[in-house]
Design a protein around this motif. Structure first.
Motif, PDB file in Angstrom:
ATOM      1  N   PRO A  75       0.848  -1.194   0.000  1.00  0.00           N
ATOM      2  CA  PRO A  75       0.000   0.000   0.000  1.00  0.00           C
ATOM      3  C   PRO A  75       0.890   1.254   0.000  1.00  0.00           C
ATOM      4  O   PRO A  75       1.961   1.284   0.612  1.00  0.00           O
ATOM      5  N   ALA A  76       0.450   2.277  -0.671  1.00  0.00           N
ATOM      6  CA  ALA A  76       1.220   3.532  -0.735  1.00  0.00           C
ATOM      7  C   ALA A  76       1.020   4.345   0.548  1.00  0.00           C
ATOM      8  O   ALA A  76      -0.056   4.339   1.141  1.00  0.00           O
ATOM      9  N   VAL A  77       2.085   5.007   0.981  1.00  0.00           N
ATOM     10  CA  VAL A  77       2.002   5.932   2.120  1.00  0.00           C
ATOM     11  C   VAL A  77       2.356   7.337   1.635  1.00  0.00           C
ATOM     12  O   VAL A  77       3.176   7.513   0.724  1.00  0.00           O
ATOM     13  N   SER A  78       1.707   8.308   2.234  1.00  0.00           N
ATOM     14  CA  SER A  78       1.940   9.705   1.838  1.00  0.00           C
ATOM     15  C   SER A  78       3.043  10.317   2.699  1.00  0.00           C
ATOM     16  O   SER A  78       3.030  10.199   3.936  1.00  0.00           O
ATOM     17  N   ILE A  79       3.974  10.958   2.043  1.00  0.00           N
ATOM     18  CA  ILE A  79       5.023  11.720   2.723  1.00  0.00           C
ATOM     19  C   ILE A  79       4.747  13.206   2.461  1.00  0.00           C
ATOM     20  O   ILE A  79       4.706  13.641   1.293  1.00  0.00           O
ATOM     21  N   THR A  80       4.518  13.956   3.542  1.00  0.00           N
ATOM     22  CA  THR A  80       4.286  15.394   3.414  1.00  0.00           C
ATOM     23  C   THR A  80       5.491  16.136   3.955  1.00  0.00           C
ATOM     24  O   THR A  80       5.875  15.957   5.120  1.00  0.00           O
ATOM     25  N   LEU A  81       6.084  16.934   3.098  1.00  0.00           N
ATOM     26  CA  LEU A  81       7.266  17.695   3.481  1.00  0.00           C
ATOM     27  C   LEU A  81       6.825  19.059   3.985  1.00  0.00           C
ATOM     28  O   LEU A  81       6.054  19.754   3.315  1.00  0.00           O
ATOM     29  N   ILE A  82       7.257  19.396   5.162  1.00  0.00           N
ATOM     30  CA  ILE A  82       6.907  20.716   5.685  1.00  0.00           C
ATOM     31  C   ILE A  82       8.166  21.574   5.816  1.00  0.00           C
ATOM     32  O   ILE A  82       9.259  21.073   6.100  1.00  0.00           O
ATOM     33  N   SER A  83       7.974  22.851   5.576  1.00  0.00           N
ATOM     34  CA  SER A  83       9.053  23.821   5.750  1.00  0.00           C
ATOM     35  C   SER A  83       8.807  24.544   7.067  1.00  0.00           C
ATOM     36  O   SER A  83       7.708  25.026   7.331  1.00  0.00           O
TER      37      SER A  83
END
Length: 374
Positions: A75-83
């Motif tokens: 299953p795909a997982v979401s990676i959210t990059l925050i600044s």
């Protein structure tokens, strides 16, 4: 049918520039190579772990598969990059109000955490207000509440201020005697460090944290102070007095009046001396002590007062005797003629005890009035 259990282990939120590893976990024992996907596109990475340097472009959905079983991805997982970063000036003037802002691309920001030198502060707003006390200097970072493990990079805040508490100290302490060596030191609290200038009275001497005088002399006595200056202001210290002690010198005797001395007159001899501390004055006729004080007076002078008179000046650092003044009595003739009186002063520049002086003589002649005709 072979159906490996696969999943990607990874944090959902990743701070920009943070190194993070995504792990492809599987129950399959035949895992000589893996396939990684980002947003459905295969990547050229075949290890179990996918390392990211967390650029903004790394945001996306990641999945993995065992090579040879690409049709069975995890299953795909979401990676959210925050600044996340702190916006603040590096230099702040003391007493100036300044605001530090925690800027982030994360939209789940109901509260923030602020840190100073790694210690959490009791501030939860997006902006941290400082009144810029000296104690506010330090390294500041922030984080989104709930993601304290992802703090921003720290930024340094330095509070600058003009010179304060400027003062001068003298080394060695205690009494200063002629020919000693003395060092004056200037201390000042400022940021950035101040440039130090030295003055005697109002005369500039030099730049530097210290001012030294070697083989000090009496003329070095006076008031000294330093001035501290940086780009934010200046301050002068209070003056310190350098008081150089020295033995008597230039000791001499003078008398009142300049005319002839006649028997029955009054004569006052005065002793002058340059010394520090002031000298005690002693008077001698020949080698006989007469008394003490700055002056010696003879009233109703007689012929037996003739002789060699001198003074000796003494303080704790030494002594010096004056040249002698000689009085000699001579009778006037019946016509009333008399020798003129004169005084010649001499100086002995050596510092000696009175009995060691080589006495120089000056002549004072005492006149007797002529007897009346009978």
């Amino acid at each position: 049918m072979f159906s490996p259990a696969l999943q990607v282990k990874a944090p959902q939120l990743v701070l920009e520039k943070q190194t993070v590893g995504l792990i492809c976990e599987t129950t399959c024992s035949l895992t000589d190579a893996f396939i990684w996907y980002k947003n459905g596109e295969a990547l050229k990475i075949h290890s179990k772990t996918l390392q990211l340097q967390s650029e903004r472009s790394d945001s996306g959905r990641y999945s993995c598969a065992v090579r040879g079983h690409e049709h069975l991805p995890s299953p795909a997982v979401s990676i959210t990059l925050i600044s996340l970063q702190v916006k603040a000036p590096q230099l702040v003037l003391e007493k100036q109000t300044v605001g530090l802002t925690c800027e982030t691309t994360c939209n789940l920001t109901d509260a923030f955490i602020w840190y100073k030198n790694g210690e959490a502060l009791k501030i939860h707003s997006k902006t941290l207000q400082l009144q810029s006390e000296r104690s506010d200097s330090g390294r500041y970072s922030c984080a989104v509440r709930g993601h304290e493990h992802l703090p921003s990079p720290a930024v340094s805040i330095t509070v600058v201020y003009p010179p304060q508490s400027t003062s001068v100290s003298i080394s060695p302490s205690g009494e200063i005697v002629e020919r000693d060596s003395v060092t004056l030191s200037c201390s000042s609290d400022s940021n950035p460090p101040a440039e130090i200038s030295w003055f005697k009275e109002d005369t500039f001497l030099k730049y530097g944290d210290t001012y030294s005088i070697t083989d000090i002399k009496s003329e070095d006595s006076g008031n000294y102070y330093c001035s501290a200056r940086n780009k934010h202001g200046s301050q002068a210290s209070a003056a310190v007095t350098v008081n150089v002690m020295y033995p008597p010198q230039n000791v001499s005797v003078s008398r009142n009046g300049s005319g002839e001395i006649v028997e029955g007159d009054s004569v006052a001899l005065s002793c002058s001396s340059d010394s520090n501390p002031p000298a005690e004055i002693s008077w001698f006729k020949e080698d006989t002590l007469l008394g003490s004080g700055d002056t010696y007076s003879i009233t109703d002078i007689k012929s037996e007062d003739s002789g060699n008179y001198y003074c000796s000046a003494r303080n704790k650092h030494g002594s010096q005797a004056s040249a002698a003044v000689t009085t000699s009595a001579g009778k006037a003739s019946e016509s009333g003629d008399a020798e003129n009186a004169s005084v010649q002063d001499g100086r002995d520049t050596d510092t000696k005890k009175p009995e060691e002086e080589e006495i120089e003589y000056a002549s004072i002649t005492i006149h007797h009035p002529a007897s009346e005709a009978k």
